[in-house]
Design a protein around this motif. Structure first.
Motif, mmCIF file in Angstrom:
data_model
loop_
_atom_site.group_PDB
_atom_site.id
_atom_site.type_symbol
_atom_site.label_atom_id
_atom_site.label_comp_id
_atom_site.label_asym_id
_atom_site.label_seq_id
_atom_site.Cartn_x
_atom_site.Cartn_y
_atom_site.Cartn_z
ATOM 1 N N GLU A 171 -8.156 -19.326 -5.754
ATOM 2 C CA GLU A 171 -7.895 -20.445 -5.809
ATOM 3 C C GLU A 171 -8.455 -20.522 -6.692
ATOM 4 O OE1 GLU A 171 -9.236 -25.177 -4.761
ATOM 5 O OE2 GLU A 171 -9.299 -23.581 -3.048
ATOM 6 N N ALA A 172 -10.098 -19.164 -6.598
ATOM 7 C CA ALA A 172 -11.034 -19.552 -7.958
ATOM 8 C C ALA A 172 -9.825 -18.444 -9.314
ATOM 9 C CB ALA A 172 -12.000 -18.862 -7.660
ATOM 10 N N ALA A 173 -8.970 -17.707 -9.312
ATOM 11 C CA ALA A 173 -8.650 -16.759 -10.539
ATOM 12 C C ALA A 173 -7.772 -17.397 -11.364
ATOM 13 C CB ALA A 173 -8.164 -15.565 -9.951
ATOM 14 N N ASP A 174 -7.291 -17.997 -12.391
ATOM 15 C CA ASP A 174 -6.173 -18.172 -13.047
ATOM 16 C C ASP A 174 -5.360 -17.451 -13.022
ATOM 17 O OD1 ASP A 174 -7.992 -20.227 -14.236
ATOM 18 O OD2 ASP A 174 -9.007 -18.894 -15.686
ATOM 19 N N ASP A 175 -5.238 -15.727 -12.791
ATOM 20 C CA ASP A 175 -3.907 -15.574 -13.000
ATOM 21 C C ASP A 175 -4.342 -14.232 -11.272
ATOM 22 O OD1 ASP A 175 -1.801 -14.765 -15.409
ATOM 23 O OD2 ASP A 175 -3.857 -14.201 -16.612
ATOM 24 N N VAL A 176 -3.111 -14.652 -10.989
ATOM 25 C CA VAL A 176 -2.889 -13.639 -9.340
ATOM 26 C C VAL A 176 -1.580 -12.819 -9.610
ATOM 27 C CG1 VAL A 176 -2.469 -13.630 -7.319
ATOM 28 C CG2 VAL A 176 -4.273 -15.637 -8.387
ATOM 29 N N ILE A 177 -2.219 -11.646 -9.397
ATOM 30 C CA ILE A 177 -0.855 -10.217 -10.169
ATOM 31 C C ILE A 177 -1.439 -9.115 -8.829
ATOM 32 C CG2 ILE A 177 -0.310 -8.598 -10.923
ATOM 33 C CD1 ILE A 177 -2.263 -9.430 -13.193
ATOM 34 N N VAL A 178 -0.311 -8.701 -8.202
ATOM 35 C CA VAL A 178 -0.223 -8.394 -6.834
ATOM 36 C C VAL A 178 0.479 -7.261 -7.016
ATOM 37 C CG1 VAL A 178 0.634 -8.244 -4.732
ATOM 38 C CG2 VAL A 178 -0.435 -10.222 -5.512
ATOM 39 N N VAL A 179 -0.053 -5.630 -7.163
ATOM 40 C CA VAL A 179 0.310 -5.237 -7.112
ATOM 41 C C VAL A 179 0.585 -3.516 -5.549
ATOM 42 C CG1 VAL A 179 -0.249 -2.346 -8.057
ATOM 43 C CG2 VAL A 179 -0.813 -4.152 -8.972
ATOM 44 N N GLU A 180 1.977 -3.817 -6.071
ATOM 45 C CA GLU A 180 2.552 -2.616 -4.878
ATOM 46 C C GLU A 180 3.509 -2.033 -5.099
ATOM 47 O OE1 GLU A 180 4.257 -5.345 -1.939
ATOM 48 O OE2 GLU A 180 3.415 -6.571 -3.079
ATOM 49 N N CYS A 181 4.374 -1.001 -4.619
ATOM 50 C CA CYS A 181 5.620 0.027 -4.589
ATOM 51 C C CYS A 181 6.137 0.106 -4.087
ATOM 52 C CB CYS A 181 5.288 1.711 -4.292
ATOM 53 S SG CYS A 181 3.860 2.032 -5.652
ATOM 54 N N ASN A 182 7.178 -1.343 -4.366
ATOM 55 C CA ASN A 182 8.395 -2.205 -3.302
ATOM 56 C C ASN A 182 9.051 -2.581 -4.027
ATOM 57 O OD1 ASN A 182 7.255 -4.929 -2.933
ATOM 58 N ND2 ASN A 182 6.329 -3.789 -0.958
ATOM 59 N N ALA A 183 10.168 -2.845 -4.963
ATOM 60 C CA ALA A 183 10.750 -4.133 -5.259
ATOM 61 C C ALA A 183 10.996 -5.588 -5.189
ATOM 62 C CB ALA A 183 12.363 -3.483 -5.033
ATOM 63 N N THR A 184 10.508 -5.755 -3.760
ATOM 64 C CA THR A 184 10.903 -7.525 -3.592
ATOM 65 C C THR A 184 9.749 -8.390 -3.664
ATOM 66 O OG1 THR A 184 10.307 -6.609 -1.146
ATOM 67 C CG2 THR A 184 13.108 -7.214 -2.426
ATOM 68 N N GLY A 185 8.598 -7.449 -3.390
ATOM 69 C CA GLY A 185 6.808 -8.275 -3.597
ATOM 70 C C GLY A 185 6.646 -8.470 -2.075
ATOM 71 N N GLN A 186 6.632 -7.478 -0.878
ATOM 72 C CA GLN A 186 6.672 -7.759 0.322
ATOM 73 C C GLN A 186 5.114 -8.079 0.615
ATOM 74 O OE1 GLN A 186 8.252 -4.918 3.099
ATOM 75 N NE2 GLN A 186 9.619 -4.679 1.761
ATOM 76 N N PHE A 187 3.987 -7.679 0.169
ATOM 77 C CA PHE A 187 2.779 -7.966 0.287
ATOM 78 C C PHE A 187 2.122 -9.210 -0.245
ATOM 79 C CE2 PHE A 187 -1.680 -7.665 -0.893
ATOM 80 C CZ PHE A 187 -2.071 -7.535 0.702
ATOM 81 N N ALA A 188 3.001 -9.233 -1.422
ATOM 82 C CA ALA A 188 2.957 -10.346 -2.580
ATOM 83 C C ALA A 188 3.572 -11.797 -1.199
ATOM 84 C CB ALA A 188 4.217 -10.457 -3.761
ATOM 85 N N ASP A 189 4.634 -11.857 -0.774
ATOM 86 C CA ASP A 189 5.090 -12.965 -0.462
ATOM 87 C C ASP A 189 4.237 -13.057 0.863
ATOM 88 O OD1 ASP A 189 8.114 -12.582 -1.861
ATOM 89 O OD2 ASP A 189 8.510 -10.988 0.019
ATOM 90 N N LEU A 190 3.184 -11.995 1.481
ATOM 91 C CA LEU A 190 2.515 -12.943 2.287
ATOM 92 C C LEU A 190 1.096 -13.426 1.737
ATOM 93 C CD1 LEU A 190 1.947 -9.334 3.940
ATOM 94 C CD2 LEU A 190 3.682 -11.127 5.097
ATOM 95 N N ILE A 191 0.736 -13.398 0.623
ATOM 96 C CA ILE A 191 -0.113 -13.718 0.038
ATOM 97 C C ILE A 191 0.214 -14.955 -0.183
ATOM 98 C CG2 ILE A 191 -1.685 -13.800 -2.410
ATOM 99 C CD1 ILE A 191 -2.490 -11.518 -0.332
ATOM 100 N N GLU A 192 1.034 -15.409 -0.842
ATOM 101 C CA GLU A 192 1.360 -16.492 -1.484
ATOM 102 C C GLU A 192 2.230 -18.023 0.260
ATOM 103 O OE1 GLU A 192 4.991 -15.643 -4.815
ATOM 104 O OE2 GLU A 192 5.963 -15.849 -3.494
#
Length: 588
Positions: free
Chosen positions: A527-548
């Motif tokens: 919430e405190a950030a303007d840009d949130v970027i998730v970095v990972e070695c897969n195609a679908t963003g599995q960790f990004a999905d968890l964060i969202e």
């Protein structure tokens, strides 16, 4: 002169690339230099391009970069494969007497050293030592004292006899002397040595070392890339502590053997990769419902199916979180660097026994095969704490028996953690079935008992959330409006990328998450950030999905799934490109 040196040897599988690279890496580390290695190898015994890269500096290095200073090219393809990383002043060492290397063209601005590797090796005692000749040549190019190579050669070949050791030392010196005498060139490289003392090991070795330190006394596994080195490290070593390694006939047998050992009271473990996790999933459910403490290590590689066994990927996350029929309580712990492979292994064993549940210890190929230097105090055995959980003996067994004197291994406690006893404890005899069971471990279909046992098993996770530290690791500028999140082996590359970004005037807050389940609540940070970027070695963003899912906030994604790990400079460019871009939803 660059602040660090990037060296590589490349050729075909079966050319001794890995052993040669490791010899040089060990020599550098023994000379008091930091080392970070990277491997590119084909999934075959012979043939196919393979390379071993070493980045070294007197300062700590944690990633590979897009620069190659010295290349030992055993094949012409080696030059082509690394052309984009070579630069003006790069040195290419090759053997022009080889039929396949006679027409090699050295790119403009680079320095080609045609060294008769095979002939010089034969002069030293055998053509098999041609790679050692090349190492000697590299020592001359970098002004690296060749005496530092001697200790590494002795360690590598001492079991083959002193004559073999001396032949290899001679081969190295012949390569050094040839370059010194035949090439009148002032090279730009001068490798400084120090008196520092470092340990050089890879992630698989660190996991094996952590297992022994944690008190693991039984390991069963089936060979599979890139997890096999865990078993190889433990073989022979664990025996010194009363332990045993068993190579099973397949992954199903491996996890079932480990389950049996854990039920008998031993700290037990198995390690595999994605295809093995698929096969182990049914027994994983039995481990959880029988409330048996077990550590299962998944060293991820490219999938699905057989995929690319020798390539990097972080594609197993959803399998580890949700795999298995029914609802299975579990922990998923993901080390973010090689030293953490040691410490998180110790933690995984403690979690397994404290909460009587299976723990996935998840690494990836980049962590597994990378060698890196650490000061010895990074693995201080005096700091290792072993927690065996709610174990009861004859003195307190009465408190956990029913009116008939029967031990209740699945008693529905308030924290979800039942008493546990080892075989041989008087009054502690009990059974457990994989069917749903009551507090005695006997099968039941009673609806109330079913609810009671399911809720009890889930309460363990809630208890762990409250009692354990599931915090993240943070780097960079804590006040930055740009937040980068990652997990696993991306940490090192991202930490070095922070330096590149800072040079461009970009401040970044970087959070590396070693716990996937349970995991830290990052809602406030996001919430405190303007840009949130998730970095990972897969195609679908599995960790990004968890964060969202956790934060109810859309994030930007940097995904890499070509089988190659992130490089620090590459990652900095990717982060820069994402700044100011809309998220996928905003773009729509």
């Amino acid at each position: 002169m660059p602040a660090d040196l990037n060296w590589a040897i490349g050729g075909e599988a079966g050319d001794g690339i890995d052993s040669t690279g490791k010899i040089f890496a060990q020599a550098l580390s023994r000379a008091g230099r930091h080392v970070f290695t990277s491997k590119d190898f084909a999934s075959r015994i012979r043939g196919g391009y393979t390379a071993y890269k070493v980045r070294t500096s007197v300062d700590r290095v944690e990633s590979v970069v897009d620069r190659l200073d010295i290349l030992i090219a055993l094949t012409e393809r080696t030059i082509d494969e690394n052309l984009e990383e070579l630069h003006e002043g790069s040195v290419i060492i090759y053997d022009g007497e080889r039929t396949t290397m006679q027409d090699v063209e050295i790119p403009d601005g680079m320095i080609g050293l045609d060294v008769p590797l095979k002939s010089l090796a034969e002069d030293a005692g055998g053509a098999i030592m041609r790679n050692i000749v090349a190492l000697g040549a590299a020592c001359e190019v970098t002004n690296f004292p060749i005496e530092n190579l001697d200790e590494s050669l002795e360690k590598r070949f001492k079991d083959k006899g002193q004559a073999i050791v001396e032949n290899n030392k001679k081969a190295a010196r012949l390569g050094q002397e040839y370059v010194a005498e035949e090439f009148d060139h002032d090279f730009d490289y001068d490798v400084e040595t120090t008196d520092n003392d470092y340990v050089l090991l890879n992630g698989d070795e660190a996991i094996g070392m952590g297992a022994i330190a944690a008190g693991c006394r039984f390991y069963s596994g089936y060979p599979i890339t890139p997890a096999t080195d865990v078993m190889e490290y433990l073989t022979g070593r664990i025996d010194r502590y009363g332990g045993k390694v068993v190579q099973a006939e397949d992954e199903l047998a491996a996890i079932n053997m480990a389950l049996g050992a854990a039920r008998a009271g031993a700290r037990a473990m198995t390690a595999t990769s994605g295809p093995g996790i698929d096969l182990m999933t049914e027994t994983f459910g039995l481990v959880a419902t029988s409330e048996t403490p077990l550590v299962i290590c998944d060293v991820m590689r490219s999938g699905p199916s057989t995929g690319m066994p020798t390539k990097q990927e972080q594609g197993d996350l959803n399998q580890l979180l949700y795999g298995g029929h029914g609802e299975i309580p579990r922990f998923v712990v993901a080390p973010t660097n090689i030293s953490e492979c040691f410490w998180k292994t110790v933690e995984a064993f403690n979690l397994a026994e404290k909460y009587q549940t299976p723990v996935y210890l998840v690494a990836d190929l980049a962590l597994a095969v990378t060698e890196q230097t650490f000061p010895p105090e990074a693995f201080d055995m005096d700091e290792v704490e072993i927690e065996r959980g709610k174990v009861v003996d004859e003195d307190d067994i009465d408190a956990w028996q029913n009116e008939q004197g029967q031990f209740q291994p699945h008693f529905p406690t308030a924290d979800g953690i039942s008493p546990r006893t080892f075989p041989g404890v008087e009054g502690g005899a009990h059974m457990t079935t994989g069917l749903e069971h009551d507090e005695l471990g006997r099968r039941t279909e009673d609806t109330d008992v079913r609810i009671e046992q399911v809720d009890k098993r889930e309460r363990k996770v809630d208890t762990a959330r409250e009692e354990e530290d599931w915090d993240y690791r943070e780097f960079g500028d804590p006040d930055s409006d740009t937040l980068v999140l990652s997990w696993g082996s991306n940490e090192g590359a991202m930490r070095e990328a922070l330096g590149f970004l800072e040079e461009e005037g970009t401040d970044v807050r970087f959070i590396s998450v070693p716990y996937i389940f349970p995991r830290p609540d990052l809602s406030e940070e996001i919430e405190a950030a303007d840009d949130v970027i998730v970095v990972e070695c897969n195609a679908t963003g599995q960790f990004a999905d968890l964060i969202e899912h956790d934060s109810l906030t859309r994030v930007k994604r940097v995904n890499k799934y070509n089988g190659v790990r992130f490089k620090a400079d590459e990652l900095a460019e990717e982060i820069e490109a994402k700044l100011g871009e809309p998220t996928e939803v905003e773009a729509e």
